[in-house]
Structure formats: structure tokens, C-alpha cells
Design a protein around this motif. Structure first.
Motif: not given
Length: 400
Positions: A311-314, A320-327, A349-358
Motif C-alpha cells: 500500500n503506497i501513497n506517493l 500528489i496523493p496518488v495511491l497504489i495498492a496490491g495484494s 486458489v490464487l487471488i491477486w488484486n491491484a489498484g490505482l487511486g487518489y
């Protein structure tokens, strides 16, 4: 372990009573009522299934696009004195009816507990009783800060593992290893925020099933659950944790053959701009019917679960508070013994998630989030559908 946890909690109640009496007898000026604190959170999302599989034979079905209020919390707190306090968390969920004719959101109690917290010989002691948060899950959500995006894979282990109560022909994904809250008591001991130990004794089936029941034929009787959590923070922002939980699921016939247990460890780094961590869990589910013969072997399931997040806040680097997340969640179920010809069969079972936010401000954040679920088995054809389940989300958190 059970007797040790209960004895420690009883001792803490006595210490709280004595210390509270001493404080009340002191010559300090009259304390002022700090009043009630109120806060809350709303988790809202738009969900679109890109490839939708049913929960039975994992066959493809019609895609869905829908707006959803996934969580709504109201948190009430009250500080009684220097030691005692109370917290109440009201939650809103949508369990719906069996035929989906009534899908109103229902408000229920998520937490409702009394707490005594005080220092003794340089050690901080916290005792809680009521509908309490489970310490391990609270720690994991604290260090990851991703609860608004998804449940972690101890809280949501059933998405990664399988169980059966009648052989491999009757397999489902309905087994939970633990819950975020339960009815019971906990005792935590913290030394200088470096080492902490917490023990819990609870009913075992979470905040949705709050009552003990009598033994029944399907092995779902509620013997209590006991757990322990050791957390070490050698330097700020670095968390090392080890944990164990045991829950009896039938306390009469074949009680020793009916249980759910897990143990494991976590390593995490949690700072304002970067949060990253991984947990590894080994678990077991053993099931034996009351009507079984004494020589019958229980159905023993063994589990391995890997749960990793980032979980990253740039903002610190870019302004700029761009958010990057993954699991990443990976689970293996081994049907170990008692299944006859299915002994030793496995499913993954394999689950992966990725996201880009603000992050719009301290109270509002939003993210586009993608989830991919893959189920695999070389042994059980029904658990190897040959296609992934894919879902796209727009997730939002608002706090106050």
C-alpha cells in the motif's frame, strides 16, 4: 493454555478493581466528564464482474454491474475514568433474504465492550470483555490500512480454502478460520511498545453467531475458542508477529476430532507512505459426525495460506496523493485423511488484486481496483474450472 488465559484474565479484573479503588481514594481534583466521542466510516463501491463464475461448479454466468454499500460504521466511545472506558461500534450490512426479496441494510453490533487499561511496574495492561475485536485481525488491518479495499485472508480464508462434511463430492468454500469480532474477553500486556502478548477466550463463531448451541449431528456445536498473539516491534514501523488459535467445534461426542486451528507468523513494515507485509498460516479442520463409529477416521483438512499486501501513497515524493495498492492471496487445501480414495488430494486458489487511486483529503479516498481469482486442482475436476473469475471495482472510503 485455556486455563492460563482464563486465570490471567481473572487476575487482571482483580488488579483493575484494586487500582481503580486506589485512584478513587486519592486527593486528585475532581475529574471532568470528557463526554462521548463519535466517529464513523462508510465503504462504498461500484462492482462489475468481467467474468463471473457461480459458487457451486464454478460455471460461467451472467455478469453483474451494481452499486454497493459494503460497510457503514458508527463508533461511540466513552471514557469513564483514568482506567475504565466503553466502546460501541454499530455496523450496517446487507445479508439479504434467501430469495433476495428483502435486501435492506441492517444495523447490528460489531463491537460492544468494556475496557480497563492501566500501567503496572512499567508494563501497560489492557483487559476487554464483551463483543471484542480479535487482536490479530486488528493488528493486520492496522499495519496494512487496506480494510476499505478488501478483507485480509485470515478474515476471508474461506475464499482460499475448501471443506467437506461428506466426502469430496460435497465440497464448499464456507469455512472461516477466524472473525474480526467475537463474544468473550481478552488480556493484553505491552512492554514499552516493543513486546506485547495478548490472549483471548471467545465463543468462537464470530459476531454473527453470538450464542452457544447444544451438540448436533452436523458437528457445528460451539465449544469455545482460545488464541494467543505475540508482537515484537524492535524498531518503529517494523512488526513481527506470531499467533495461534484453537476452536473446538463439538464438545460432546468425538470432541477431540472436531476442531478448527491455525498458527503462523507475519512480517510487516508500516509507515505513512509505504505499507508492505506478508503472513503465512498453517491450519487444520477436523470433522467427525456424532453418528460415526468409534474406529472411523475424521475428515482431516490441512491448509496453507499466504497473504501479502502493499500500500503506497506517493505524496511524500511527488506532492500528489496518488495511491497504489496490491495484494496476493494463495491457499492450498489438502484432503489429508478420512476421505478414502480422495486421501491426499489437493486444490489451490490464487487471488491477486491491484489498484490505482487518489487521496482527496484526510477523510476521503477512492481507487479503481481489479481482482482475479484462479482455482486449480490436478485431483478434483470440479475445482479446476479452467477459467478465472475477474471483477473490476471503484472503491471509496469516507470517514468522519
Amino acid at each position: 493454555m485455556k486455563q492460563m488465559i482464563v486465570a490471567m484474565m481473572a487476575g487482571c479484573v482483580l488488579l483493575c478493581s484494586v487500582k481503580g479503588y486506589c485512584v478513587s481514594q486519592g486527593a486528585a481534583s475532581p475529574s471532568q466528564d470528557p463526554g462521548v466521542s463519535v466517529s464513523g466510516k462508510i465503504f462504498f463501491q461500484w462492482r462489475h464482474t468481467v467474468q463471473n463464475l457461480d459458487s457451486g461448479l464454478y460455471e460461467e454466468q451472467e455478469n453483474v454491474s451494481t452499486f454497493e454499500l459494503t460497510r457503514a460504521y458508527i463508533v461511540l466511545g466513552y471514557k469513564i475514568d483514568d482506567i475504565w472506558s466503553v466502546k460501541l461500534i454499530l455496523d450496517a450490512g446487507n445479508d439479504g433474504e434467501a430469495d433476495d426479496t428483502d435486501t435492506r441494510y441492517r444495523v447490528f453490533i460489531k463491537n460492544a465492550y468494556g475496557q480497563a487499561a492501566f500501567g503496572l511496574l512499567g508494563i501497560s495492561i489492557t483487559f476487554r470483555f464483551g463483543v471484542i475485536p480479535i487482536p490479530l485481525l486488528s493488528l493486520m488491518y492496522q499495519v496494512s490500512d487496506n480494510r476499505w479495499l478488501q478483507n485480509n485472508y485470515i478474515d476471508n480464508a474461506k475464499s482460499l480454502i475448501y471443506r467437506t462434511t461428506g466426502g469430496a463430492a460435497d465440497i464448499d468454500q464456507k469455512l472461516s478460520l477466524d472473525y474480526t469480532a467475537d463474544v468473550g474477553a481478552s488480556l493484553g500486556i505491552n512492554f514499552r511498545d516493543v513486546v506485547s502478548v495478548t490472549g483471548t477466550a471467545t465463543n468462537g463463531n464470530g459476531f454473527k453467531k453470538t450464542k452457544e448451541t447444544e451438540s448436533d449431528a452436523d458437528g457445528e456445536d460451539d465449544a469455545n475458542a482460545y488464541s494467543g498473539l505475540l508482537t515484537i516491534t524492535p524498531v518503529p514501523y517494523l512488526y513481527l508477529a506470531g499467533f495461534y488459535r484453537y476452536q473446538g467445534t463439538q464438545d460432546q461426542a468425538y470432541g477431540k476430532d472436531n476442531y478448527i486451528s491455525y498458527y503462523g507468523g507475519m512480517v510487516a513494515v508500516s509507515t505513512a507512505p509505504v505499507k508492505i507485509g506478508v503472513s503465512y498460516i498453517l491450519g487444520e479442520y477436523s470433522y467427525k459426525k456424532e453418528a460415526a463409529l468409534p474406529d472411523d477416521s475424521p475428515l482431516l483438512h490441512k491448509y496453507s495460506i499466504l497473504d501479502a499486501f502493499i500500500n503506497i501513497n506517493l505524496q511524500q515524493w511527488t506532492g500528489i496523493p496518488v495511491l497504489i495498492a496490491g495484494s496476493l492471496g494463495w491457499g492450498v487445501t489438502e484432503f489429508d485423511s478420512g476421505f478414502g480414495v480422495y486421501d491426499g488430494f489437493e486444490a489451490e486458489v490464487l487471488i491477486w488484486n491491484a489498484g490505482l487511486g487518489y487521496q482527496f483529503n484526510k477523510k476521503v479516498r477512492m481507487m479503481a481496483y481489479y481482482e482475479n481469482i484462479r482455482r486449480m486442482s490436478d485431483d478434483i475436476e470440479a475445482l479446476d474450472p479452467g477459467r478465472d473469475e475477474r471483477t473490476f471495482y471503484i472503491k471509496t472510503e469516507v470517514t468522519f
